[in-house]
Design an enzyme around this catalytic site. Structure first.
Site, PDB file in Angstrom:
ATOM      1  CE  LYS A  60      -3.410  -9.843  -1.351  1.00 42.36           C
ATOM      2  NZ  LYS A  60      -4.283  -8.747  -0.911  1.00 42.36           N
ATOM      3  CG  HIS A  61      -2.886  -2.850  -4.657  1.00 47.90           C
ATOM      4  ND1 HIS A  61      -1.861  -2.651  -3.775  1.00 47.90           N
ATOM      5  CD2 HIS A  61      -2.832  -1.796  -5.525  1.00 47.90           C
ATOM      6  CE1 HIS A  61      -1.219  -1.537  -4.075  1.00 47.90           C
ATOM      7  NE2 HIS A  61      -1.772  -1.008  -5.145  1.00 47.90           N
TER       8      HIS A  61
ATOM      9  CD  GLU B 185      12.569  -5.063  -5.865  1.00 44.10           C
ATOM     10  OE1 GLU B 185      13.219  -4.669  -4.881  1.00 44.10           O
ATOM     11  OE2 GLU B 185      13.057  -5.166  -6.997  1.00 44.10           O
TER      12      GLU B 185
ATOM     13  CD  GLU C 123      11.005  -2.264   6.519  1.00 47.49           C
ATOM     14  OE1 GLU C 123      10.441  -3.366   6.547  1.00 47.49           O
ATOM     15  OE2 GLU C 123      11.054  -1.548   5.508  1.00 47.49           O
TER      16      GLU C 123
ATOM     17  CB  SER D 218       6.467  -7.678   5.144  1.00 42.94           C
ATOM     18  OG  SER D 218       5.527  -8.718   4.946  1.00 42.94           O
TER      19      SER D 218
ATOM     20  CB  CYS E 217      11.212  -0.510   0.894  1.00 52.77           C
ATOM     21  SG  CYS E 217      11.145   0.120  -0.781  1.00 52.77           S
TER      22      CYS E 217
ATOM     23  CD1 TRP F 155      -0.062  -1.593   3.072  1.00 50.74           C
ATOM     24  CD2 TRP F 155       0.801   0.465   3.241  1.00 50.74           C
ATOM     25  NE1 TRP F 155       0.811  -1.587   4.131  1.00 50.74           N
ATOM     26  CE2 TRP F 155       1.355  -0.329   4.253  1.00 50.74           C
ATOM     27  CE3 TRP F 155       1.197   1.800   3.147  1.00 50.74           C
ATOM     28  CZ2 TRP F 155       2.290   0.159   5.178  1.00 50.74           C
ATOM     29  CZ3 TRP F 155       2.122   2.286   4.062  1.00 50.74           C
ATOM     30  CH2 TRP F 155       2.653   1.472   5.056  1.00 50.74           C
TER      31      TRP F 155
ATOM     32  CB  SER G 144      -6.637  -5.920   2.438  1.00 47.59           C
ATOM     33  OG  SER G 144      -6.436  -7.221   1.957  1.00 47.59           O
TER      34      SER G 144
HETATM   35  P1  NAP Z   1       2.873  -6.943   3.520  1.00 47.48           P
HETATM   36  O1  NAP Z   1       2.079  -7.066   4.725  1.00 47.48           O
HETATM   37  O2  NAP Z   1       3.886  -7.966   3.210  1.00 47.48           O
HETATM   38  O3  NAP Z   1       1.832  -6.830   2.304  1.00 47.48           O
HETATM   39  C1  NAP Z   1       2.262  -6.697   0.971  1.00 47.48           C
HETATM   40  C2  NAP Z   1       1.312  -7.474   0.096  1.00 47.48           C
HETATM   41  O4  NAP Z   1       1.468  -8.868   0.338  1.00 47.48           O
HETATM   42  C3  NAP Z   1      -0.160  -7.162   0.353  1.00 47.48           C
HETATM   43  O5  NAP Z   1      -0.846  -7.245  -0.875  1.00 47.48           O
HETATM   44  C4  NAP Z   1      -0.572  -8.285   1.286  1.00 47.48           C
HETATM   45  O6  NAP Z   1      -1.944  -8.550   1.242  1.00 47.48           O
HETATM   46  C5  NAP Z   1       0.219  -9.436   0.716  1.00 47.48           C
HETATM   47  N1  NAP Z   1       0.537 -10.489   1.653  1.00 47.48           N
HETATM   48  C6  NAP Z   1       0.812 -10.396   2.965  1.00 47.48           C
HETATM   49  N2  NAP Z   1       1.090 -11.621   3.475  1.00 47.48           N
HETATM   50  C7  NAP Z   1       1.003 -12.494   2.457  1.00 47.48           C
HETATM   51  C8  NAP Z   1       1.186 -13.887   2.342  1.00 47.48           C
HETATM   52  N3  NAP Z   1       1.543 -14.644   3.386  1.00 47.48           N
HETATM   53  N4  NAP Z   1       0.987 -14.481   1.144  1.00 47.48           N
HETATM   54  C9  NAP Z   1       0.648 -13.732   0.085  1.00 47.48           C
HETATM   55  N5  NAP Z   1       0.463 -12.405   0.117  1.00 47.48           N
HETATM   56  C10 NAP Z   1       0.645 -11.788   1.296  1.00 47.48           C
HETATM   57  O7  NAP Z   1       3.664  -5.560   3.471  1.00 47.48           O
HETATM   58  P2  NAP Z   1       3.075  -4.116   3.714  1.00 47.48           P
HETATM   59  O8  NAP Z   1       2.933  -3.918   5.165  1.00 47.48           O
HETATM   60  O9  NAP Z   1       1.891  -3.876   2.859  1.00 47.48           O
HETATM   61  O10 NAP Z   1       4.252  -3.203   3.126  1.00 47.48           O
HETATM   62  C11 NAP Z   1       5.341  -2.849   3.892  1.00 47.48           C
HETATM   63  C12 NAP Z   1       6.553  -3.691   3.566  1.00 47.48           C
HETATM   64  O11 NAP Z   1       6.820  -3.646   2.167  1.00 47.48           O
HETATM   65  C13 NAP Z   1       7.775  -3.140   4.230  1.00 47.48           C
HETATM   66  O12 NAP Z   1       8.562  -4.200   4.742  1.00 47.48           O
HETATM   67  C14 NAP Z   1       8.499  -2.440   3.099  1.00 47.48           C
HETATM   68  O13 NAP Z   1       9.872  -2.276   3.305  1.00 47.48           O
HETATM   69  C15 NAP Z   1       8.196  -3.331   1.952  1.00 47.48           C
HETATM   70  N6  NAP Z   1       8.384  -2.637   0.674  1.00 47.48           N
HETATM   71  C16 NAP Z   1       9.420  -3.006  -0.125  1.00 47.48           C
HETATM   72  C17 NAP Z   1       9.661  -2.335  -1.307  1.00 47.48           C
HETATM   73  C18 NAP Z   1      10.803  -2.722  -2.206  1.00 47.48           C
HETATM   74  O14 NAP Z   1      10.785  -2.320  -3.364  1.00 47.48           O
HETATM   75  N7  NAP Z   1      11.784  -3.454  -1.743  1.00 47.48           N
HETATM   76  C19 NAP Z   1       8.820  -1.299  -1.693  1.00 47.48           C
HETATM   77  C20 NAP Z   1       7.764  -0.952  -0.854  1.00 47.48           C
HETATM   78  C21 NAP Z   1       7.559  -1.637   0.330  1.00 47.48           C
HETATM   79  P3  NAP Z   1      -2.930  -8.001   2.424  1.00 47.48           P
HETATM   80  O15 NAP Z   1      -2.871  -6.531   2.409  1.00 47.48           O
HETATM   81  O16 NAP Z   1      -4.260  -8.543   2.022  1.00 47.48           O
HETATM   82  O17 NAP Z   1      -2.407  -8.602   3.703  1.00 47.48           O
END
Ligand code: NAP
Length: 458
Positions: free
Chosen positions: A158-159, A232, A363, A211, A266, A134, A161
């Protein structure tokens, strides 16, 4: 997790959405698969025209779209507008460069492989699933979608939620630009439904930005299916300041690096590692600038820092700070949430960190900076490299030999010298260690989801 738009500046639920039922998910996968068969027969010039038309739409709709983003995840409105325009720029970049990035190559001396001609061509893989976060609700998606579609792939999204409006805005964006129906489709599904989509035989690859736990899960499923994956993931980027640097400029940039996107990036500088000779000067300037930031309504043009995107995100940040404080960290600025509605957290600077504090290795996804005093560059690199992450890094130094030394010794996917990490369409982006694998952007990004096919002719 419910699929809903909840305004983080107020905590108010703006709109809720039903997840797509199983038959709708199947219908959308089928659409993406059929479109992939069509798209691979189109040429670069045709796809580039559709891309430019898509970028035109983004630019024409920038104000409305930016407001949607800010209401959905809380980033200051000027940053939302910049995000939308950056998406348009990236789309045009791939429209103009994809053909040369994916040009066929001929072996200069085919007789060396006993052929009359030999070389390589790049071909699309088919349907690519993107699981996205998000924090940059449009940019994270577009930086995958623009190269994927220009290469002749189609995309399923799949964005996260908590950004369904952004997800649905993207659902028909490329179709409105002229791409065949189904070239890009949003699936309104929960995280628990992702595995079945990866396992679907019509889906050929997956990219996840998010994450580390989500990355491990998705990569595991893709591995079982022997499908290409790009990850990523998170970062805890070091921002190193050495005595030869312009300290005032370093402190100004350090604030921007830490609080951009309300601290939820990130590639934000999260750990500020400062040489003892300039530690007091840097810290004084940095703390003063962090204290001067205006925290408030993200729709107000003058706001520097808006709320965190989710209540749980704010709880995570508060717990990391509280853990450090209980274990003896010094609070130089902030250290708490302001007393107001919404999920705000005050810009915070912590010093006196010790290894038993969680914040040293985890983090921090919010406007919280950790400052470390180091005796020399060896200690700076030891601290910089001590987390399991390896996304990007920044080093402030005006000594060319020292710059080269840091470039050689930092465990990271990028080093930015006398600046802060920023993603550009022209530069590869990605990490090492627990920050993931594969690259986005530039030529590397478009090649990730292509088949490099060798052609040999007797
Ligand atoms: P997140 O909780 O991992 O969610 C990211 C996406 O993955 C969401 O669409 C989420 O769906 C889905 N997801 C979560 N658990 C999953 C699983 N077990 N299986 C499949 N899909 C799953 O991360 P966030 O809190 O949204 O974003 C923050 C993290 O992203 C931070 O760690 C940040 O550093 C990282 N990030 C990295 C980059 C990069 O380019 N390296 C860029 C931006 C952000 P739901 O929302 O439905 O749970």
């Amino acid at each position: 997790m419910a699929i809903a738009t909840i305004n983080p500046a107020t905590g108010e639920t703006v709109e809720t959405f039903e997840a797509h039922p199983a038959d709708e998910v199947q219908r959308r996968i089928a659409q993406a698969f059929e479109a992939s068969q069509k798209l691979r027969t189109t040429n670069y010039a045709q796809r580039a025209r559709w891309m430019h038309a898509t970028a035109d739409l983004l630019e024409a709709e920038v104000d409305k779209t930016a407001e949607m983003i800010t209401i959905e995840m809380g980033k200051p409105i000027a940053q939302s507008r910049a995000e939308v325009l950056k998406c348009a720029k990236n789309i045009r970049y791939y429209a103009d460069n994809a053909e040369s990035f994916l040009a066929a190559e001929e072996l200069a001396d085919p007789s060396s492989v006993t052929a009359s001609a030999a070389g390589t061509v790049w071909q699309p893989l088919g349907v690519v699933l993107a699981v996205m976060p998000w924090n940059y609700p449009l940019w994270q998606v577009i930086r995958f979608a623009a190269p994927a579609l220009m290469a002749g792939n189609t995309g399923l999204l799949k964005h996260a939620s908590n950004v369904p409006r952004s997800a649905l805005y993207l659902d028909d964006l490329f179709e409105r630009g002229g791409f065949p129906a189904g070239s890009f489709r949003t699936l309104l599904i929960g995280a628990g439904d992702v595995a079945a989509v990866i396992e679907d035989s019509r889906v050929t690859a997956v990219t996840l930005t998010g994450s580390e736990p989500a990355g491990r899960s998705v990569a595991g499923i893709a591995g079982q299916q022997i499908k290409k994956a790009v990850l990523e993931l998170g970062g805890s980027d070091p921002f190193v300041v050495m005595p030869s640097a312009d300290i005032e400029a370093a402190a100004t940039t350090a604030v921007k690096a830490r609080i951009s996107n309300n601290g939820q990036s990130c590639i934000a500088g999260k750990r500020f590692i400062v040489h003892a000779d300039v530690y007091d000067e840097f810290t004084r300037l940095f703390v003063a600038k962090m204290n001067a930031l205006k925290v408030g309504d993200p729709l107000d043009e003058t706001t520097d820092v808006g709320p965190l995107a989710t209540e749980s995100g704010r709880t995570d940040v508060a717990e990391l700070v509280d853990d450090a404080v209980v274990k003896g960290a010094e609070v130089l600025a902030g250290g708490s949430a302001p007393d107001r509605a919404g999920w705000y957290y005050n810009p915070t600077v912590l010093a006196g960190l010790t290894d038993e504090m969680r914040i040293v290795l985890e983090e921090t996804f919010g406007p919280v900076a950790s400052v470390y005093k180091v005796a020399d560059r060896e200690e700076a690199v030891r601290i910089a490299n001590q987390t399991t992450f390896g996304l990007s890094s920044a080093v402030w130094s005006n000594d060319p030999e020292e710059q080269d030394w840091f470039v050689a010794n930092l465990d990271a996917g990028a080093v930015f010298l006398n600046g802060m990490t920023v993603s550009y369409p022209e530069l590869p982006f990605g990490g090492i260690k627990d920050s993931g694998y594969g690259r986005e952007l530039a030529a590397a990004g478009i090649r990730e989801f292509c088949n490099l096919k060798t052609v040999w002719k007797a």
